[in-house]
Write an enzyme that holds these catalytic residues in place. Structure first.
Site, PDB file in Angstrom:
ATOM      1  N   ASP A  89       0.827  -1.213   0.000  1.00 29.04           N
ATOM      2  CA  ASP A  89       0.000   0.000   0.000  1.00 29.04           C
ATOM      3  C   ASP A  89       0.860   1.262   0.000  1.00 29.04           C
ATOM      4  O   ASP A  89       1.945   1.283   0.585  1.00 29.04           O
ATOM      5  CB  ASP A  89      -0.923  -0.015   1.234  1.00 29.04           C
ATOM      6  CG  ASP A  89      -2.127   0.902   1.058  1.00 29.04           C
ATOM      7  OD1 ASP A  89      -2.349   1.392  -0.065  1.00 29.04           O
ATOM      8  OD2 ASP A  89      -2.839   1.135   2.060  1.00 29.04           O
TER       9      ASP A  89
ATOM     10  N   SER B  57      -8.580  -4.645   4.823  1.00 28.84           N
ATOM     11  CA  SER B  57      -9.017  -4.459   3.429  1.00 28.84           C
ATOM     12  C   SER B  57      -9.334  -5.778   2.713  1.00 28.84           C
ATOM     13  O   SER B  57      -8.936  -5.984   1.560  1.00 28.84           O
ATOM     14  CB  SER B  57      -7.975  -3.642   2.646  1.00 28.84           C
ATOM     15  OG  SER B  57      -7.822  -2.362   3.207  1.00 28.84           O
TER      16      SER B  57
ATOM     17  N   ASN C 223     -10.800  -2.820  -5.683  1.00 33.20           N
ATOM     18  CA  ASN C 223     -10.013  -1.909  -6.525  1.00 33.20           C
ATOM     19  C   ASN C 223     -10.641  -1.683  -7.900  1.00 33.20           C
ATOM     20  O   ASN C 223     -10.266  -0.757  -8.620  1.00 33.20           O
ATOM     21  CB  ASN C 223      -8.565  -2.407  -6.686  1.00 33.20           C
ATOM     22  CG  ASN C 223      -7.724  -2.254  -5.433  1.00 33.20           C
ATOM     23  OD1 ASN C 223      -6.819  -3.061  -5.176  1.00 33.20           O
ATOM     24  ND2 ASN C 223      -7.982  -1.225  -4.629  1.00 33.20           N
TER      25      ASN C 223
HETATM   26  C1  IPE Z   1      -5.547  -2.825  -0.381  1.00 32.71           C
HETATM   27  O1  IPE Z   1      -5.148  -1.500  -0.553  1.00 32.71           O
HETATM   28  C2  IPE Z   1      -5.428  -3.571  -1.658  1.00 32.71           C
HETATM   29  C3  IPE Z   1      -4.081  -3.736  -2.187  1.00 32.71           C
HETATM   30  C4  IPE Z   1      -2.974  -3.356  -1.625  1.00 32.71           C
HETATM   31  C5  IPE Z   1      -3.990  -4.409  -3.435  1.00 32.71           C
HETATM   32  P1  IPE Z   1      -6.220  -0.328  -0.823  1.00 32.71           P
HETATM   33  O2  IPE Z   1      -5.431   0.914  -0.857  1.00 32.71           O
HETATM   34  O3  IPE Z   1      -7.026  -0.664  -2.017  1.00 32.71           O
HETATM   35  O4  IPE Z   1      -7.144  -0.441   0.454  1.00 32.71           O
HETATM   36  P2  IPE Z   1      -7.987   0.675   1.203  1.00 32.71           P
HETATM   37  O5  IPE Z   1      -8.843   1.333   0.176  1.00 32.71           O
HETATM   38  O6  IPE Z   1      -7.009   1.613   1.821  1.00 32.71           O
HETATM   39  O7  IPE Z   1      -8.752  -0.103   2.227  1.00 32.71           O
HETATM   40  C1  IPE Z   2      -1.518   0.141  -3.446  1.00 34.81           C
HETATM   41  O1  IPE Z   2      -1.294   1.507  -3.498  1.00 34.81           O
HETATM   42  C2  IPE Z   2      -1.662  -0.476  -4.815  1.00 34.81           C
HETATM   43  C3  IPE Z   2      -3.001  -0.979  -5.129  1.00 34.81           C
HETATM   44  C4  IPE Z   2      -4.027  -0.983  -4.323  1.00 34.81           C
HETATM   45  C5  IPE Z   2      -3.184  -1.490  -6.466  1.00 34.81           C
HETATM   46  P1  IPE Z   2      -2.505   2.539  -3.549  1.00 34.81           P
HETATM   47  O2  IPE Z   2      -2.825   2.796  -4.982  1.00 34.81           O
HETATM   48  O3  IPE Z   2      -3.622   2.049  -2.717  1.00 34.81           O
HETATM   49  O4  IPE Z   2      -1.823   3.804  -2.919  1.00 34.81           O
HETATM   50  P2  IPE Z   2      -2.494   4.852  -1.913  1.00 34.81           P
HETATM   51  O5  IPE Z   2      -3.091   4.084  -0.787  1.00 34.81           O
HETATM   52  O6  IPE Z   2      -3.520   5.597  -2.692  1.00 34.81           O
HETATM   53  O7  IPE Z   2      -1.356   5.703  -1.477  1.00 34.81           O
HETATM   54 MG    MG Z   3      -4.089   2.314  -0.772  1.00 37.37          MG
END
Ligand code: IPE
Ligand code: IPE
Ligand code: MG
Length: 237
Positions: A10, A183, A58
């Protein structure tokens, strides 16, 4: 040493925002971390490594970002498949059921699984289009279809209907970026995992950070609801 380590990768978007770059740049920068962490885990003797790459939630992101991720993951898989194979890593993909997944990507996943299926090194599970609740619901459906009587259902027989039922429970979950939530990640398998939340964004996370997380794990007392032998004495008067 934790046998099974799982990472919620993340912070890519925030990494990019800090640099006034589009979110996609953060995803692109994540590739180096992925390879570094796989290498660090393997070198440390971790037997099972799971990486959360794309959740069922996602799909709600802007379609340009989703499309970018699909293309990026395909490129990363194709670029590193020989390296993963020569390192003796067995690769698996968890999820991958949504019809929106480009067929070419699904084929590349299947090819990498076939190529590496006989490997006896670390097992790398990439959770892609994964949702812990969906896995549990699918297991329930599969169990009901098998005709097992309700009273015969046990935790063990239920778990046998989850995808990749040979996967051991997760011992350690690492969630980067400082966010502290689950998540919808491998809900069944993390029931007794230890958690660490390094405040580092995923694209900045490197092998030494991973080793710090292993070290933090080694300081934990895992009690599984019991008491440790050292805590077992009568209270001192
Ligand atoms: C969880 O991260 C999913 C992945 C790392 C693939 P998200 O960034 O999507 O989760 P939330 O929205 O913070 O819960
Ligand atoms: C994690 O990074 C990657 C995926 C969920 C695919 P994020 O895209 O969630 O990055 P933040 O949380 O917005 O910083
Ligand atoms: Mg994220």
């Amino acid at each position: 040493m934790p046998r099974h380590v799982a990472c919620v990768m993340d912070g890519n978007g925030r990494w990019a925002a800090q640099r006034s770059l589009p979110r996609t740049s953060g995803h692109r920068a994540a590739e180096t971390t992925v390879i570094d962490v796989i290498e660090a885990a393997r070198a440390a003797g971790v037997e099972w490594l799971s990486l959360y790459a794309f959740s069922t939630e996602n799909w709600s992101r802007p379609s340009a970002e989703v499309d970018f991720l699909m293309r990026l993951v395909r490129r990363v898989v194709r670029k590193h498949s020989v390296l993963l194979h020569t390192r003796g890593i067995r690769c698996r993909f968890l999820g991958v059921t949504d019809p929106r997944i480009p067929p070419a990507l699904a084929r590349d996943f299947a090819d990498l699984m076939t190529l590496t299926s006989g490997n006896r090194g670390m097992t790398l599970t990439v959770a892609f289009d994964h949702g812990g609740r969906r896995d549990i619901v699918e297991a329930a459906r599969s169990l009901i279809r098998s005709g097992v009587p309700a009273d015969a259902v046990t935790e063990q027989s239920f778990a046998a209907h989850l995808p990749y039922p040979d996967t051991p429970d997760v011992d350690l979950v690492i969630r980067t970026s400082g966010e502290q939530r689950i998540s919808n990640f491998m809900l069944w398998q993390v029931a007794y995992a230890e958690w660490v939340f390094p405040p580092v964004l995923w694209p900045d996370f490197r092998g030494p950070h991973f080793l710090e997380c292993l070290h933090a794990y080694q300081q934990r007392d895992r009690r599984f609801g019991g008491v440790l032998p050292t805590q077992n004495g009568e209270p001192r008067s």
